[in-house]
Design an enzyme around this catalytic site. Structure first.
Site, PDB file in Angstrom:
ATOM      1  N   ASP A 111      -0.821  10.228   5.686  1.00  0.00           N
ATOM      2  CA  ASP A 111      -1.384  10.469   4.364  1.00  0.00           C
ATOM      3  C   ASP A 111      -0.826  11.768   3.785  1.00  0.00           C
ATOM      4  O   ASP A 111      -0.695  12.771   4.488  1.00  0.00           O
ATOM      5  CB  ASP A 111      -2.918  10.609   4.464  1.00  0.00           C
ATOM      6  CG  ASP A 111      -3.615   9.313   4.091  1.00  0.00           C
ATOM      7  OD1 ASP A 111      -2.917   8.300   3.920  1.00  0.00           O
ATOM      8  OD2 ASP A 111      -4.847   9.313   3.986  1.00  0.00           O
ATOM      9  N   ASP A 112      -0.542  11.732   2.512  1.00  0.00           N
ATOM     10  CA  ASP A 112      -0.211  12.956   1.751  1.00  0.00           C
ATOM     11  C   ASP A 112       0.996  13.714   2.287  1.00  0.00           C
ATOM     12  O   ASP A 112       1.088  14.931   2.126  1.00  0.00           O
ATOM     13  CB  ASP A 112      -1.424  13.896   1.699  1.00  0.00           C
ATOM     14  CG  ASP A 112      -2.638  13.223   1.081  1.00  0.00           C
ATOM     15  OD1 ASP A 112      -2.437  12.446   0.129  1.00  0.00           O
ATOM     16  OD2 ASP A 112      -3.767  13.466   1.536  1.00  0.00           O
ATOM     17  N   CYS A 117      -3.932   6.580  -1.376  1.00  0.00           N
ATOM     18  CA  CYS A 117      -3.888   6.006  -0.038  1.00  0.00           C
ATOM     19  C   CYS A 117      -4.267   4.530   0.063  1.00  0.00           C
ATOM     20  O   CYS A 117      -3.531   3.736   0.646  1.00  0.00           O
ATOM     21  CB  CYS A 117      -4.747   6.834   0.909  1.00  0.00           C
ATOM     22  SG  CYS A 117      -6.410   7.141   0.317  1.00  0.00           S
ATOM     23  N   HIS A 164      -9.157   2.169   5.724  1.00  0.00           N
ATOM     24  CA  HIS A 164      -9.298   2.417   4.283  1.00  0.00           C
ATOM     25  C   HIS A 164      -8.752   1.301   3.401  1.00  0.00           C
ATOM     26  O   HIS A 164      -8.203   1.541   2.326  1.00  0.00           O
ATOM     27  CB  HIS A 164      -8.653   3.746   3.903  1.00  0.00           C
ATOM     28  CG  HIS A 164      -9.396   4.442   2.800  1.00  0.00           C
ATOM     29  ND1 HIS A 164      -8.916   5.567   2.168  1.00  0.00           N
ATOM     30  CD2 HIS A 164     -10.584   4.162   2.210  1.00  0.00           C
ATOM     31  CE1 HIS A 164      -9.781   5.962   1.241  1.00  0.00           C
ATOM     32  NE2 HIS A 164     -10.803   5.120   1.257  1.00  0.00           N
TER      33      HIS A 164
END
Length: 218
Positions: free
Chosen positions: A47-48, A87, A149
């Protein structure tokens, strides 16, 4: 660590790289019928992580030697894009290979709470064809370790869960580790709550994936 010609797919959702077999004109059906020898696939997702955050992509301060080694010995992609800037839909796009909007996810997915716009009802559609589901048809065992997620009602029968999309084994959180990334309490393994785990979430999910691979090797 290398497992010769054993059919595994492991997705570890915290870092970033991918390996696959370079075969042309190969379908899932032909793989099954011909029983050809297949490579292991390990996908590391972070992520990120920005394009320039790795030293192999030019960062002058951050050192990422292990990921740099993957870039040096594998395939380094320098022209690519994500299916979404946040995400949840980008994960759905990665799993399905198509627009996440068509798969039912168009934005960051909040937790299971009532909201005026009903975003707590959002999830990847149950009839979506995913890469792990196709790999299972080709004889692979599959594992997800880390953040899921892809739905708002995590670990609930009200919405599809990782096992509904082709994962034999899954060890996940809805979004971030909680109450913090140290000693998290919100991991779920194959539908069962695990409780507090000592350590940091990044190492916890990697250890889970390695243990799963080691058990498959036996």
């Amino acid at each position: 660590m290398h497992f010769n010609f054993v059919k595994y797919l492991a997705i570890v959702c915290l870092l970033g790289s991918f390996s696959c077999k370079n075969e042309t004109k190969t379908t899932v059906e032909s793989i099954v019928q011909e029983d050809i020898k297949q490579p292991n696939i390990v996908l590391l997702l972070c992520d990120d992580l920005g394009y320039g955050d790795l030293s192999s992509f030019g960062h002058s301060i951050i050192q990422t030697q292990h990921l740099d080694a993957l870039a040096k010995t594998g395939i380094k992609l320098t022209n690519f894009y994500s299916t979404a800037p946040v995400c949840s839909p980008s994960r759905v796009g990665l799993l399905t290979g198509r627009s996440p909007n068509k798969a039912g996810v168009y934005d960051f997915i909040p937790g299971p709470k009532k909201s005026e716009d009903n975003r707590d009802l959002v999830h990847m559609q149950a009839d979506e064809v995913t890469i792990p589901a196709l790999l299972k048809k080709a004889g692979y065992d599959t594992c997800l370790s880390g953040k899921w997620h892809c739905n708002s009602r995590f670990n609930s029968k009200e919405q599809p869960q990782p096992n509904d999309f082709g994962f034999d084994h899954w060890f996940s959180t809805h979004n971030n580790a909680s109450p913090s990334h140290q000693n998290p309490k919100n991991f779920v393994r194959n539908g069962e709550k695990v409780g507090e785990i000592e350590g940091f979430s990044s190492q916890i999910v990697v250890s889970e994936a390695i243990n799963w691979l080691e058990n498959k090797k036996k």
